[in-house]
Design a protein around this motif. Structure first.
Motif, PDB file in Angstrom:
ATOM      1  N   ILE A 111      51.713  11.550  87.665  1.00  0.00           N
ATOM      2  CA  ILE A 111      52.677  11.830  88.721  1.00  0.00           C
ATOM      3  C   ILE A 111      53.471  10.791  89.690  1.00  0.00           C
ATOM      4  O   ILE A 111      54.309  10.782  89.857  1.00  0.00           O
ATOM      5  CB  ILE A 111      51.970  12.807  89.782  1.00  0.00           C
ATOM      6  N   LYS A 112      52.523   9.703  89.660  1.00  0.00           N
ATOM      7  CA  LYS A 112      53.186   8.366  90.389  1.00  0.00           C
ATOM      8  C   LYS A 112      54.160   7.863  89.505  1.00  0.00           C
ATOM      9  O   LYS A 112      54.863   7.379  90.094  1.00  0.00           O
ATOM     10  CB  LYS A 112      51.738   7.472  90.439  1.00  0.00           C
ATOM     11  N   ARG A 113      54.004   7.719  88.366  1.00  0.00           N
ATOM     12  CA  ARG A 113      55.063   7.358  87.471  1.00  0.00           C
ATOM     13  C   ARG A 113      56.258   7.948  87.618  1.00  0.00           C
ATOM     14  O   ARG A 113      57.574   7.354  87.447  1.00  0.00           O
ATOM     15  CB  ARG A 113      54.521   7.185  85.832  1.00  0.00           C
ATOM     16  N   ILE A 114      56.191   9.391  88.045  1.00  0.00           N
ATOM     17  CA  ILE A 114      57.600  10.211  88.061  1.00  0.00           C
ATOM     18  C   ILE A 114      58.094   9.557  89.416  1.00  0.00           C
ATOM     19  O   ILE A 114      59.503   9.457  89.386  1.00  0.00           O
ATOM     20  CB  ILE A 114      57.183  11.566  88.270  1.00  0.00           C
ATOM     21  N   GLY A 115      57.531   9.254  90.401  1.00  0.00           N
ATOM     22  CA  GLY A 115      58.043   8.513  91.499  1.00  0.00           C
ATOM     23  C   GLY A 115      58.547   7.217  91.336  1.00  0.00           C
ATOM     24  O   GLY A 115      59.770   6.738  91.902  1.00  0.00           O
ATOM     25  N   GLU A 116      58.124   6.726  90.397  1.00  0.00           N
ATOM     26  CA  GLU A 116      58.485   5.116  90.283  1.00  0.00           C
ATOM     27  C   GLU A 116      59.671   5.286  89.344  1.00  0.00           C
ATOM     28  O   GLU A 116      60.452   4.292  89.193  1.00  0.00           O
ATOM     29  CB  GLU A 116      57.494   4.275  89.348  1.00  0.00           C
ATOM     30  N   MET A 117      60.089   6.480  88.720  1.00  0.00           N
ATOM     31  CA  MET A 117      61.236   6.598  87.770  1.00  0.00           C
ATOM     32  C   MET A 117      62.580   6.798  88.529  1.00  0.00           C
ATOM     33  O   MET A 117      63.613   6.459  88.192  1.00  0.00           O
ATOM     34  CB  MET A 117      61.162   7.753  87.026  1.00  0.00           C
ATOM     35  N   TYR A 118      62.212   7.090  89.998  1.00  0.00           N
ATOM     36  CA  TYR A 118      63.266   7.362  90.806  1.00  0.00           C
ATOM     37  C   TYR A 118      64.051   6.212  91.026  1.00  0.00           C
ATOM     38  O   TYR A 118      63.592   5.296  91.449  1.00  0.00           O
ATOM     39  CB  TYR A 118      62.871   8.077  92.122  1.00  0.00           C
ATOM     40  N   PRO A 119      65.653   6.137  90.697  1.00  0.00           N
ATOM     41  CA  PRO A 119      66.343   4.759  90.995  1.00  0.00           C
ATOM     42  C   PRO A 119      66.876   4.885  92.529  1.00  0.00           C
ATOM     43  O   PRO A 119      67.668   5.492  92.878  1.00  0.00           O
ATOM     44  CB  PRO A 119      67.181   5.142  90.151  1.00  0.00           C
ATOM     45  N   GLY A 120      66.105   3.798  93.445  1.00  0.00           N
ATOM     46  CA  GLY A 120      66.826   3.810  94.598  1.00  0.00           C
ATOM     47  C   GLY A 120      66.159   4.456  95.841  1.00  0.00           C
ATOM     48  O   GLY A 120      65.164   4.961  95.439  1.00  0.00           O
ATOM     49  N   ARG A 121      66.687   4.215  96.854  1.00  0.00           N
ATOM     50  CA  ARG A 121      66.093   5.115  98.232  1.00  0.00           C
ATOM     51  C   ARG A 121      66.564   6.422  97.810  1.00  0.00           C
ATOM     52  O   ARG A 121      67.520   6.935  97.263  1.00  0.00           O
ATOM     53  CB  ARG A 121      66.525   4.285  99.233  1.00  0.00           C
TER      54      ARG A 121
END
Length: 470
Positions: free
Chosen positions: A306-316
């Motif tokens: 689940i943390k990696r899904i957040g890290e996939m998001y590009p930018g703010r």
């Protein structure tokens, strides 16, 4: 007046300690709510009053750099907002959440907004557990609707799979967003057809296993199942699917768009976690938490994934969906959510009884769909080829959400990108007969059920008149 010094100065002005002390006690009561929220890090049992929420939002906004009294912004993104109306709409929090590379990272310019984001993720996990999925260990609220949240989830999964895993086995559900989520990632959709069991459209497990064997597990990115759907389609057999995924070592993603509000669906998700493999389940914030469209909750048992899904998001990203959820959950409290879930079950049974009686009065019948705990459907056999006209009659009477699915459209094909589906809307190429669906979703009231039946009665009458039927 939130400091002892200011309170003492106020006492000197009024010359009456008792009055100021009484006011100070009221302030302290609200401060204790915030203290409890920050210390316990859990969704409050009781909902807060609006003044308490507004005071907290004001305090948090003051922690964002664009609201610092002496701040000078010399960068290209300094949360300057031209319209004061827009600024007030966002409680003067304009920096957003996350940083480039991680939607869940702390934004240095926005400590207040970042705190909201962290608290929302905590409280949303509480929501999911309260609803019945105790196996969930992590949850992230994304500022995206369900389809785009599926995109993020699939792209994250791709990092864990072999390069050959480019196909997604998708159990047919006639909604376009999930297909588009898969194709937007560049993956290939492999449609797994359903089976008709009585009136219900259900998962064909033998067809799924056949596709797994045919495609080969190393070529499969994941299996996407669905739990919340329009009758006569029923929730997929996710427990059995989870077992297949565990046996074959294939990831499993559940599209749980509006399933959090149903204890039967959350029980299935919990059982699927116990019985086999579930990598993530995705749900809409607006459909389950009664907030504006724009957010989704992605949850699962594996915190790292689940943390990696957040890290996939590009930018703010915009903080608006998180702020909406934050306000709503504080206002609702766990007690309020339980009450809404209980009310939805009662309203569903009322809708079933009244829609069934209405159908009989019109020479139709309620479809038998016991495995769908949210949506119902009635036949439209007496209208023949004119059944589709009913939708416009209901629309002009301000009835939204109902769906009319035509009969005998096996020859008609609808294309969603590269995927072609016959008899689209019925979830099966050979489903028998036209029907109308209606759902008892969270927040619906008994009064709305009664109004729906009244307007259905009028619409049926007017359509029959237009058809010269008695």
């Amino acid at each position: 007046m939130d400091t002892e010094i200011n309170q003492n100065l106020a006492k000197d002005i009024l010359g009456n300690d008792a009055y100021i002390q009484q006011g100070a006690d009221a302030i302290r009561t609200r401060q204790n709510l915030v203290k409890s929220l920050l210390a316990q890090r859990k969704w409050p049992e009781l909902g807060w009053d609006e003044m308490s929420i507004e005071l907290l939002l004001s305090d948090l906004a003051q922690m964002d750099s664009n609201n610092f009294p002496a701040n000078i912004g010399a960068g290209e993104r300094e949360a300057r907002v031209y319209s004061d109306l827009v600024a007030r709409r966002h409680f003067r929090m304009a920096h957003g959440i996350g940083r480039s590379g991680d939607i869940a990272a702390i934004q240095p310019k926005a400590a207040g907004s970042s705190l909201i984001m962290k608290l929302v993720n905590i409280m949303c996990l509480d929501v999911i557990r309260l609803a019945g999925v105790h196996a969930a260990n992590a949850c992230i609220a994304l500022p995206l609707a369900t389809g785009m949240a599926m995109v993020m989830t699939l792209l994250t999964l791709a990092q864990t799979r072999p390069p050959s895993a480019r196909k997604v086995l998708w159990l047919r559900i006639d909604q376009k967003s999930c297909i588009k989520a898969i194709t937007a990632c560049g993956f290939e959709v492999v449609v797994v057809d359903n089976a008709i069991e009585g009136d219900e459209v259900r998962t064909d497990l033998s067809a799924l296993q056949h596709q797994v064997n045919t495609v080969g597990k190393d070529n499969i990115l994941c299996i996407v199942s669905t739990t919340s759907c329009f009758a006569p389609r029923c929730p997929d057999r996710i427990v059995e699917i989870a077992k297949i995924c565990a046996t074959e070592s294939i990831p499993h993603v559940i599209n749980n768009a509006y399933g959090i509000q149903s204890s039967k669906i959350t029980a299935l998700i919990q059982d699927a976690h116990k019985a086999g493999r579930v990598d993530a389940f995705v749900q809409s914030s607006d459909k389950n938490l009664m907030v504006p469209v724009g957010g989704a909750l992605v949850a699962g048992h594996d915190r790292a994934f689940i943390k990696r899904i957040g890290e996939m998001y590009p930018g703010r990203a915009s903080a608006a969906p998180s702020v909406d959820i934050f306000i709503t959950l504080l206002s609702m409290g766990q007690q309020g959510f339980r009450s809404l879930l209980k009310q939805r079950k009662v309203v569903f049974e009322q809708l079933r009884a009244k829609l069934g009686a209405f159908a009989v009065s019109q020479g139709e019948r309620l479809l038998e769909t016991p495995h769908n705990p949210i949506s119902l459907a009635i036949t439209l056999s007496t209208f023949g080829s004119d059944a589709t006209r009913l939708g416009s009659f209901l629309f002009t009477r301000c009835v939204s959400g109902t769906r009319v699915v035509a009969a005998d459209r096996a020859a008609a094909t609808t294309s969603v990108g590269p995927v072609s589906l016959s008899n689209f809307g019925a979830h099966h190429s050979a489903y028998h007969g036209a029907y109308l669906t209606a759902a008892a979703a969270i927040g619906m009231t008994e009064q709305e059920v009664d109004a729906l039946i009244d307007r259905l009665t009028a619409a049926f009458k007017d359509l029959r008149a237009a058809m010269n039927q008695p």
